[in-house]
Design a protein around this motif. Structure first.
Motif, PDB file in Angstrom:
ATOM      1  N   LYS A  95       0.804  -1.231   0.000  1.00 13.40           N
ATOM      2  CA  LYS A  95       0.000   0.000   0.000  1.00 13.40           C
ATOM      3  C   LYS A  95       0.832   1.274   0.000  1.00 13.40           C
ATOM      4  O   LYS A  95       0.311   2.352  -0.317  1.00 13.40           O
ATOM      5  CB  LYS A  95      -0.956   0.002   1.191  1.00 13.40           C
ATOM      6  CG  LYS A  95      -2.040  -1.069   1.096  1.00 13.40           C
ATOM      7  CD  LYS A  95      -3.061  -0.923   2.199  1.00 13.40           C
ATOM      8  CE  LYS A  95      -4.208  -1.908   2.011  1.00 13.40           C
ATOM      9  NZ  LYS A  95      -5.266  -1.731   3.021  1.00 13.40           N
ATOM     10  N   THR A  96       2.094   1.193   0.373  1.00 14.32           N
ATOM     11  CA  THR A  96       2.967   2.372   0.365  1.00 14.32           C
ATOM     12  C   THR A  96       4.280   2.002  -0.314  1.00 14.32           C
ATOM     13  O   THR A  96       4.908   0.996   0.031  1.00 14.32           O
ATOM     14  CB  THR A  96       3.252   2.878   1.786  1.00 14.32           C
ATOM     15  OG1 THR A  96       3.806   1.809   2.573  1.00 14.32           O
ATOM     16  CG2 THR A  96       1.985   3.385   2.453  1.00 14.32           C
ATOM     17  N   VAL A 113       3.877   7.000  -2.723  1.00 14.38           N
ATOM     18  CA  VAL A 113       2.547   6.611  -3.178  1.00 14.38           C
ATOM     19  C   VAL A 113       1.811   5.867  -2.072  1.00 14.38           C
ATOM     20  O   VAL A 113       2.386   4.998  -1.406  1.00 14.38           O
ATOM     21  CB  VAL A 113       2.633   5.711  -4.432  1.00 14.38           C
ATOM     22  CG1 VAL A 113       1.229   5.354  -4.924  1.00 14.38           C
ATOM     23  CG2 VAL A 113       3.433   6.396  -5.535  1.00 14.38           C
ATOM     24  N   HIS A 114       0.533   6.221  -1.888  1.00 12.23           N
ATOM     25  CA  HIS A 114      -0.377   5.463  -1.034  1.00 12.23           C
ATOM     26  C   HIS A 114      -1.440   4.838  -1.946  1.00 12.23           C
ATOM     27  O   HIS A 114      -2.079   5.546  -2.732  1.00 12.23           O
ATOM     28  CB  HIS A 114      -1.042   6.364   0.006  1.00 12.23           C
ATOM     29  CG  HIS A 114      -0.106   6.848   1.063  1.00 12.23           C
ATOM     30  ND1 HIS A 114      -0.545   7.506   2.188  1.00 12.23           N
ATOM     31  CD2 HIS A 114       1.239   6.763   1.185  1.00 12.23           C
ATOM     32  CE1 HIS A 114       0.484   7.818   2.959  1.00 12.23           C
ATOM     33  NE2 HIS A 114       1.579   7.382   2.355  1.00 12.23           N
ATOM     34  N   ASN A 115      -1.630   3.545  -1.835  1.00 15.50           N
ATOM     35  CA  ASN A 115      -2.506   2.800  -2.739  1.00 15.50           C
ATOM     36  C   ASN A 115      -3.447   1.944  -1.890  1.00 15.50           C
ATOM     37  O   ASN A 115      -2.990   1.142  -1.065  1.00 15.50           O
ATOM     38  CB  ASN A 115      -1.639   1.921  -3.647  1.00 15.50           C
ATOM     39  CG  ASN A 115      -2.406   1.235  -4.754  1.00 15.50           C
ATOM     40  OD1 ASN A 115      -3.580   0.935  -4.621  1.00 15.50           O
ATOM     41  ND2 ASN A 115      -1.723   0.954  -5.853  1.00 15.50           N
ATOM     42  N   ASN A 116      -4.758   2.106  -2.088  1.00 19.28           N
ATOM     43  CA  ASN A 116      -5.701   1.321  -1.280  1.00 19.28           C
ATOM     44  C   ASN A 116      -6.002  -0.051  -1.893  1.00 19.28           C
ATOM     45  O   ASN A 116      -6.840  -0.793  -1.368  1.00 19.28           O
ATOM     46  CB  ASN A 116      -7.001   2.097  -1.046  1.00 19.28           C
ATOM     47  CG  ASN A 116      -7.879   2.204  -2.279  1.00 19.28           C
ATOM     48  OD1 ASN A 116      -7.490   1.829  -3.385  1.00 19.28           O
ATOM     49  ND2 ASN A 116      -9.081   2.739  -2.091  1.00 19.28           N
ATOM     50  N   THR A 121      -5.235   5.875  -5.722  1.00 22.74           N
ATOM     51  CA  THR A 121      -3.869   6.152  -5.279  1.00 22.74           C
ATOM     52  C   THR A 121      -3.724   7.637  -4.975  1.00 22.74           C
ATOM     53  O   THR A 121      -4.358   8.486  -5.623  1.00 22.74           O
ATOM     54  CB  THR A 121      -2.833   5.771  -6.359  1.00 22.74           C
ATOM     55  OG1 THR A 121      -3.122   6.489  -7.564  1.00 22.74           O
ATOM     56  CG2 THR A 121      -2.833   4.281  -6.631  1.00 22.74           C
ATOM     57  N   THR A 123      -0.534  10.396  -4.544  1.00 25.35           N
ATOM     58  CA  THR A 123       0.897  10.561  -4.766  1.00 25.35           C
ATOM     59  C   THR A 123       1.373  11.841  -4.100  1.00 25.35           C
ATOM     60  O   THR A 123       0.704  12.872  -4.165  1.00 25.35           O
ATOM     61  CB  THR A 123       1.223  10.601  -6.262  1.00 25.35           C
ATOM     62  OG1 THR A 123       0.462  11.637  -6.892  1.00 25.35           O
ATOM     63  CG2 THR A 123       0.907   9.275  -6.929  1.00 25.35           C
ATOM     64  N   GLN A 196      -1.558  -0.040 -16.679  1.00 24.35           N
ATOM     65  CA  GLN A 196      -1.620   0.560 -15.346  1.00 24.35           C
ATOM     66  C   GLN A 196      -0.451  -0.023 -14.546  1.00 24.35           C
ATOM     67  O   GLN A 196      -0.331  -1.241 -14.404  1.00 24.35           O
ATOM     68  CB  GLN A 196      -2.949   0.223 -14.680  1.00 24.35           C
ATOM     69  CG  GLN A 196      -3.047   0.583 -13.204  1.00 24.35           C
ATOM     70  CD  GLN A 196      -2.843   2.055 -12.931  1.00 24.35           C
ATOM     71  OE1 GLN A 196      -1.727   2.487 -12.641  1.00 24.35           O
ATOM     72  NE2 GLN A 196      -3.920   2.826 -13.033  1.00 24.35           N
ATOM     73  N   HIS A 198       0.362   0.977 -11.332  1.00 21.34           N
ATOM     74  CA  HIS A 198       0.127   0.978  -9.881  1.00 21.34           C
ATOM     75  C   HIS A 198      -0.667  -0.263  -9.465  1.00 21.34           C
ATOM     76  O   HIS A 198      -1.773  -0.175  -8.926  1.00 21.34           O
ATOM     77  CB  HIS A 198      -0.570   2.265  -9.459  1.00 21.34           C
ATOM     78  CG  HIS A 198       0.322   3.467  -9.528  1.00 21.34           C
ATOM     79  ND1 HIS A 198       1.168   3.837  -8.502  1.00 21.34           N
ATOM     80  CD2 HIS A 198       0.533   4.357 -10.535  1.00 21.34           C
ATOM     81  CE1 HIS A 198       1.845   4.917  -8.854  1.00 21.34           C
ATOM     82  NE2 HIS A 198       1.481   5.252 -10.080  1.00 21.34           N
TER      83      HIS A 198
END
Length: 209
Positions: A95-96, A113-116, A121, A123, A196, A198
């Motif tokens: 997630k990070t 980056v924070h990604n759920n 996301t 940035t 994609q 991410h």
């Protein structure tokens, strides 16, 4: 899961974009493939990594018949043009992670980056410019190469810093190539299955030898 065994070196690498140094001959080279299909792209890209106690070193060599690059300011949206990229997840939480890009003009982008993992996301641009990079271009041969020295001080969530031999991070390597006829290519070391990047679940393992 793809695995890259990253060799440790004792000295430092002079960052000037020249990949003919003896250190790089020690590194395993991987070729990027189409990120959707896994097939060989038209524009070939090779990548290599090395490390010492201070830096993670990254090198790309790109074949390129048409270079699309105009942006020159740090953290400009260079992903809208042409770039090579590395994503690094030091604590493997998915997630990070850190996103680093370099363009053929040696313009650098450095995001946290924070990604759920559900398609959203966030940035965050790194204010301090701590990564050293260099690009060498040979337009006649249709090749450009990139070197980066990424300080381990950027990885504050790593279990060991500097890494210990045997540590395993998650990572992926990418390239965006913008062709003159509009047939852009999106390539990756570990394919994501769609246009994609991410998608942390598609990351490979970076093993510190």
């Amino acid at each position: 899961m793809k695995t890259y065994v990253c060799k440790k070196i004792n000295g430092k690498i002079k960052i000037d974009g020249n990949l003919d140094k003896p250190e790089w001959s020690q590194a395993q080279e991987v070729k990027l493939v189409d990120t959707v299909t896994g097939e060989t792209p038209m524009q070939e890209t090779g990548a290599r990594l090395l490390w010492n106690d201070e830096f993670l070193y990254v090198a790309f060599e790109c074949k390129d018949t048409y270079i699309n690059a105009t942006l020159t300011e740090y953290n400009s949206p260079i992903y809208n043009e042409e770039v090579v990229e590395i994503f690094l997840d030091d604590d493997r939480d998915l997630k990070t992670y850190i996103e680093i890009e370099v363009s053929p003009l040696n313009t650098l982008l450095h995001y946290a980056v924070h990604n759920n993992l559900q398609g959203a996301t966030l940035t965050f641009a790194r204010v301090g410019k701590t990564i050293e990079s260099a690009v060498r271009r040979n337009d006649e041969a249709g090749i450009w190469s990139v070197e980066m020295a990424i300080p381990f001080s950027e990885f504050v969530t790593a279990p060991n810093n500097p890494p210990k031999p045997g540590d395993r991070w998650l990572a992926n390597l990418y390239r965006i190539d913008r062709s003159e006829d509009g047939k852009d290519e999106y390539t990756a070391w570990s394919p994501t299955g769609k246009v994609q990047y991410h998608i942390p679940e598609a990351f490979g393992e970076l093993v510190f030898e």
